[in-house]
Design a protein around this motif. Sequence first.
Motif, mmCIF file in Angstrom:
data_model
loop_
_atom_site.group_PDB
_atom_site.id
_atom_site.type_symbol
_atom_site.label_atom_id
_atom_site.label_comp_id
_atom_site.label_asym_id
_atom_site.label_seq_id
_atom_site.Cartn_x
_atom_site.Cartn_y
_atom_site.Cartn_z
ATOM 1 N N MET A 216 0.820 -1.224 0.000
ATOM 2 C CA MET A 216 0.000 0.000 0.000
ATOM 3 C C MET A 216 0.847 1.264 0.000
ATOM 4 S SD MET A 216 -3.172 -1.094 2.486
ATOM 5 C CE MET A 216 -2.257 -1.846 3.794
ATOM 6 N N HIS A 217 2.180 1.121 -0.184
ATOM 7 C CA HIS A 217 3.089 2.285 -0.213
ATOM 8 C C HIS A 217 3.035 3.073 1.093
ATOM 9 C CE1 HIS A 217 4.160 1.912 -4.480
ATOM 10 N NE2 HIS A 217 2.920 1.456 -4.609
ATOM 11 N N LEU A 218 3.093 2.355 2.207
ATOM 12 C CA LEU A 218 3.048 3.041 3.504
ATOM 13 C C LEU A 218 4.403 2.997 4.199
ATOM 14 C CD1 LEU A 218 -0.354 1.659 4.869
ATOM 15 C CD2 LEU A 218 0.070 3.775 3.614
ATOM 16 N N THR A 219 5.439 2.533 3.514
ATOM 17 C CA THR A 219 6.724 2.317 4.197
ATOM 18 C C THR A 219 7.748 3.399 3.883
ATOM 19 O OG1 THR A 219 7.364 0.885 2.377
ATOM 20 C CG2 THR A 219 6.495 -0.164 4.366
ATOM 21 N N GLY A 220 7.308 4.485 3.325
ATOM 22 C CA GLY A 220 8.260 5.556 3.045
ATOM 23 C C GLY A 220 8.764 5.482 1.619
ATOM 24 N N PRO A 221 9.721 6.319 1.301
ATOM 25 C CA PRO A 221 10.195 6.428 -0.074
ATOM 26 C C PRO A 221 10.663 5.079 -0.606
ATOM 27 C CG PRO A 221 11.176 8.119 1.318
ATOM 28 C CD PRO A 221 10.441 7.192 2.222
ATOM 29 N N ALA A 222 10.303 4.810 -1.852
ATOM 30 C CA ALA A 222 10.699 3.554 -2.458
ATOM 31 C C ALA A 222 12.213 3.441 -2.511
ATOM 32 C CB ALA A 222 10.119 3.465 -3.866
ATOM 33 N N ASP A 223 12.698 2.242 -2.343
ATOM 34 C CA ASP A 223 14.127 1.927 -2.438
ATOM 35 C C ASP A 223 14.957 2.609 -1.354
ATOM 36 O OD1 ASP A 223 13.425 0.531 -4.707
ATOM 37 O OD2 ASP A 223 13.744 2.286 -5.982
#
Lengths: 260, 333
Positions: A216-223
């Motif tokens: 869900m893109h809740l973990t902060g900036p990708a990569d």
Amino acid sequence: MSATAGRAVVAEWTKIRSVRSTAWTLLLALVLSVGLGYALGRTFRDISGLSREQQEAFDPLYPTFYSLMLGQLALVAFAVLVVSSEYTSGTIRASLAAVPWRGRFYGAKVLAGTLVAAAAALVTVTATFYAAQAGLGPRAVSLGGDRVVFAAVGACFYLTLICVIAMGVAAMLRSSALSLAILLPLLFLGSQGLGNVPKVKTVTQYLPDQAGMVLMHLTGPADDPRFGPEYGQWGAVGILVLWTAAALVGGYLVLRRRDA
Amino acid sequence: MPVWPIHFRRHGDDFRGLTTIGPVLSVGRVIEVCELSKRYGPTVAVDGLSFTVRPGQVTGFLGPNGAGKSTTMRMILDLDRPSGGQVLIDGVRYRDLSEPLRHVGSLLEAKAVHGGRSAYHHLLWLAQTNGIPGARVRKVLDLVGLEGVARRRAGGFSLGMTQRLGLAAALLGDPPVLLLDEPLNGLDPEGIQWLRNLLRDLAREGRTVLLSSHLMSEMALSAEHLVVIARGRLLADTTVSDFIEANSSSYVRVVTPEPERMRDVLTAAGIRLTDGPDGSLHAYGAGAVRIGELASADDLTVHEVSTQSASLEEAFMSLTGDVLDYRTEGGQR
């Protein structure tokens, strides 16, 4: 699906719809997710107070789906009750006398519960998405483009599977209180940042809710290795599927072995 | 799906138009319990139990609390796994019955109903599992007298109402076999009478009815055949009347102002005597007529000569007494 198995699923659907806890838990999940989603959207409507770096890294999906981490607790309560109420009420004996093949009974119950959970997840995720976008105003994203759609589908997928996991756990523990006492802190603590504590993270990043946050893109900036787990979205799907399979098999083994 | 003939039957007021949804079976099903055992760790709950329950009569399953009745019933229904032995219903294991509720109706513990679910919905999901038509749910609700509260949550039911709901569930599939565990618990006297008549009618139709109780007095009025167990073992498998005869020693109570002379006379005639608690004599092995004649031949004054037969409860106590004593001494369970 044979006629007998189909009947068992219909009967499980009757059980689910004929108790009040179903409506209450599902409604609570919707209200919590939508309400908090809108409030978070409002908070991030104006991000001029943030640093330039933070403003550039801002992802509107974060306030969009974050509230689901709270709403999921009510969905999990629903899923636990679908299974554990058989034991707390003593209905399990009537159920197994009516459907003596335990695999069939278990499959029908999990399938009916999963279908209801999936429908509830679809409604909750959709409503939460639009509520959050209403809150975000000018920063809103539209439900288009691979990234947003993947996150929304991922949210439905995660919420459905977390319910299946909860049903498996409840079948193993055969108690509402015990199941909730294990599942709720696990899901709550995880989303409250245990996943970001360095040493603990090596283990906790594989918990199902962490995989859900990746979806869900809740973990902060990708990569960005400082935040999210070490796996990507397909890795998250795999982790969730493994947890689900483990919980389902565990629940089945307990049901098959134990006296009712 | 075959269309079964629908029979509307009336057996007086007690049998308010119960309609069958299957064929009426002229010959019911037999339950065969073969060498059944159940151990929980070192504790033996059921110990090599074998008996057969036949159709056409109410069979009482009797034993003191903790004798293994409920465990046996759960094993008949494949709910608990036996440690040894097996149960066959007309030669088939319970789990191999297709649509089991149409073959075996059961009432285990009364409170096996979700308190938040209405009586109607409880029966509806049960009916759906076995393809029983929804109209049948209304019929059994009528039959047990719950039609007025069908939509009320079962959690608010009294014990008697909950028992009636459990009976409705047992009768749902119009089964040729009925297994009822302590069904009279919680029923008022009227309800007990109603259920006795209902079970007798069902048995008379050729069904197999197994009814458990820890109260002998209930069985005397409800059952024709008895299977008695204690400590998981079979003590008796016989008719109610044979059971009483075999296990009760009836005697003649003799009250006289001259007990010493009476004792001499009767002992001389070969009659065994014991002292009653109230100064009376208990005479065994002779009828009241013979004792009266002996007394009058010797000019003895007699205030009372009466035949006393032990009640079913006494017969039960005398049979299970040894077993219960052993349990207390052994300190088990």
